[in-house]
Design an enzyme around this catalytic site. Structure first.
Site, short mmCIF file in Angstrom:
data_model
loop_
_atom_site.label_atom_id
_atom_site.label_comp_id
_atom_site.label_asym_id
_atom_site.label_seq_id
_atom_site.Cartn_x
_atom_site.Cartn_y
_atom_site.Cartn_z
CG HIS A 1 -2.22 -0.63 1.08
ND1 HIS A 1 -3.25 -0.09 0.37
CD2 HIS A 1 -2.67 -1.81 1.56
CE1 HIS A 1 -4.30 -0.91 0.40
NE2 HIS A 1 -3.96 -1.96 1.11
CD GLU B 1 -5.66 -0.41 8.82
OE1 GLU B 1 -6.49 0.06 8.01
OE2 GLU B 1 -4.44 -0.45 8.59
CG HIS B 2 -5.80 -4.82 8.62
ND1 HIS B 2 -5.01 -3.81 8.10
CD2 HIS B 2 -7.02 -4.68 8.07
CE1 HIS B 2 -5.73 -3.10 7.25
NE2 HIS B 2 -6.96 -3.58 7.22
CG ASP C 1 -7.77 -4.99 2.29
OD1 ASP C 1 -8.07 -4.35 3.31
OD2 ASP C 1 -6.61 -5.30 1.99
CG HIS D 1 -29.63 23.45 38.32
ND1 HIS D 1 -28.89 24.60 38.14
CD2 HIS D 1 -29.19 22.57 37.37
CE1 HIS D 1 -28.04 24.42 37.15
NE2 HIS D 1 -28.20 23.18 36.66
#
Length: 452
Positions: A284, A350-351, A384, A443
């Protein structure tokens, strides 16, 4: 054939070894020990990206054209891709590639549609109801890389969950290509047309992220690019850095930068498969990370030999060699699979592939990963393209706190509260007491006044 002749890398640099055997390290020490890109290079990217973002905010379309010329070698008249170009790209798409995209879309859509959470309603007491509704974001900007690899599959991964979530305004950006008349790669355009996405821009890198985050005003015959609410999609280090810098102005999915793969393997793993999977991600980007975690020195040696053998015939051999020789790649030797699990969790890949004895049981022990691929027949390449899962995943250790792209990325959980007078009366005293304890008497008064 490879891009250029690939010679055997220097053994002192190629796919280095980090030996953690016999060392009982804390989680922080493990995070520091695993292969990573040097932070100095990330800081250099951040300095450059800040300048690009400022230029787009100030210069609009003129800045986008300047960056297209500088980074892509393209002279752009219009950033927006003409509708006819999308139709022509699909008409000219190879039939086999179209069939592959259609199958990828089909599987991704089935998984995405199954992910959508249901609304919930809880009745806490008579007349006291709290609901949670899931509402899609109004407008998203999807980024699709097109530099070293024109990732048409990323069109599928971005668009399918967005549409399944119910997003109605979708814009897509991908870098202009000098070889394609200044348009994004035709396969990317064809995938967009196949999915019904008409708003596509020829812009890449950090400048595309800036344009989506801040919008670009109409100018010089160029139409406005409307700012988005959420930006998703993978990219290089500059894209990931830009997403981090605009977070808060818009939402982002995660910092999906240069790809990572870690393989947790023992003596039962096949070296040829491990090497092929490490190479598949290294192709990649020269900054891609490929890491083998193993207690087997025999496997580590065999994988290194396989890497050298397989790189010689790889088309992108030079790029792969650069990635595998960088500080972000290498072998991590561990005492056993249990220590390997700890290293994998600290790395938060990631993987993450699991190639061990009883790999499903080992995979079940993993807590931190973008996606986990179990066994010999679940390679990252499957994810992928055609697994049905999403390949837009957190990188650089952000899987410790981030998720991969999914339908809920495009949804917001909105809480809705409805109490009757009697139901509010039932908790009136509690509210008044807590408001007093926090020194916020108004409040309590906002409740009390309703009963006077």
């Amino acid at each position: 054939m490879s891009e250029t002749p690939v010679t055997s890398p220097d053994s002192t640099e190629f796919f280095r070894t980090v030996d953690l055997r016999g060392r009982h390290l804390s989680r922080a020490a493990l995070k520091a020990a695993v292969p990573r890109v040097h932070e100095e290079s990330n800081r250099e990217a951040e300095d450059a990206v800040r300048g690009i973002i400022a230029a787009v905010r100030d210069g609009g379309h003129a800045a986008l054209r300047d960056f297209a010329q500088r980074f892509d070698g393209v002279s752009l008249e219009q950033v927006r891709v003409p509708r006819a170009a999308l139709r022509d790209a699909l008409a000219g798409l190879d039939a086999a590639v179209r069939a592959a995209l259609e199958e990828s879309i089909h599987r991704a859509r089935l998984f995405a549609e199954a992910q959508r959470p249901g609304d919930v309603e809880t009745v806490l007491a008579e007349g006291a109801v709290v609901r949670q509704r899931w509402i899609p974001v109004s407008r998203v900007g999807l980024y699709v890389p097109g530099g070293l690899a024109p990732l048409a599959s990323s069109v599928v991964m971005n668009v399918v969950p967005a549409l399944a979530a119910g997003v109605t305004s979708v814009a897509l950006a991908s870098p202009p290509q000098k070889d394609h008349g200044g348009l994004p790669h035709p396969t990317i355009l064809a995938a967009a047309e196949l999915l019904g996405i008409e708003e596509v821009y020829a812009m890449g890198g950090a400048q595309a992220i800036a344009a989506f985050a801040y919008g670009v005003a109409e100018a010089e015959g160029s139409a406005e690019i409307e700012a988005v609410d959420l930006i998703t999609g993978p990219g290089n280090v500059y894209v990931a850095t830009a997403k981090r810098l605009v977070r808060g102005v818009v939402g982002i999915d995660s910092e999906a930068g240069p790809t990572e793969i870690a393989v947790l393997a023992d003596h039962t793993a096949r070296a040829s498969l491990v090497a092929a999977d490490l190479i598949s991600q290294a192709e990649h980007d020269p900054r891609a990370s490929s890491v083998l975690i193993t207690p087997s020195t025999e496997l580590a040696d065999a994988v290194r030999e396989e890497l050298l053998r397989q790189i010689v015939t790889a088309r992108h051999g030079e790029r792969i060699t650069t990635a595998l020789s960088g500080p972000q790649s290498g072998v991590v030797l561990v005492d056993d699979v249990s220590q390997g699990v700890a290293v994998a969790d600290a790395y938060a890949a990631e993987h993450l592939e699991i190639m061990t004895e009883d790999s499903p049981a080992v995979a079940a022990r993993i807590r931190n990963a973008g996606a986990i691929f179990v066994g010999d027949y679940s390679p990252v390449s499957l994810g992928d393209y055609c697994a049905g899962s999403n390949h837009v995943l957190p990188t650089s250790g952000t899987a410790l706190f981030s998720s991969g792209l999914n339908v809920t990325t495009f949804l917001r959980a909105v809480q809705e509260i409805e109490y009757s007078r009697d139901a509010l009366k039932g908790v009136r005293t509690h509210i008044e007491q807590l408001a007093s304890a926090e020194n916020l008497p108004s409040h309590g008064e906002a409740v009390s006044i309703r009963f006077r």
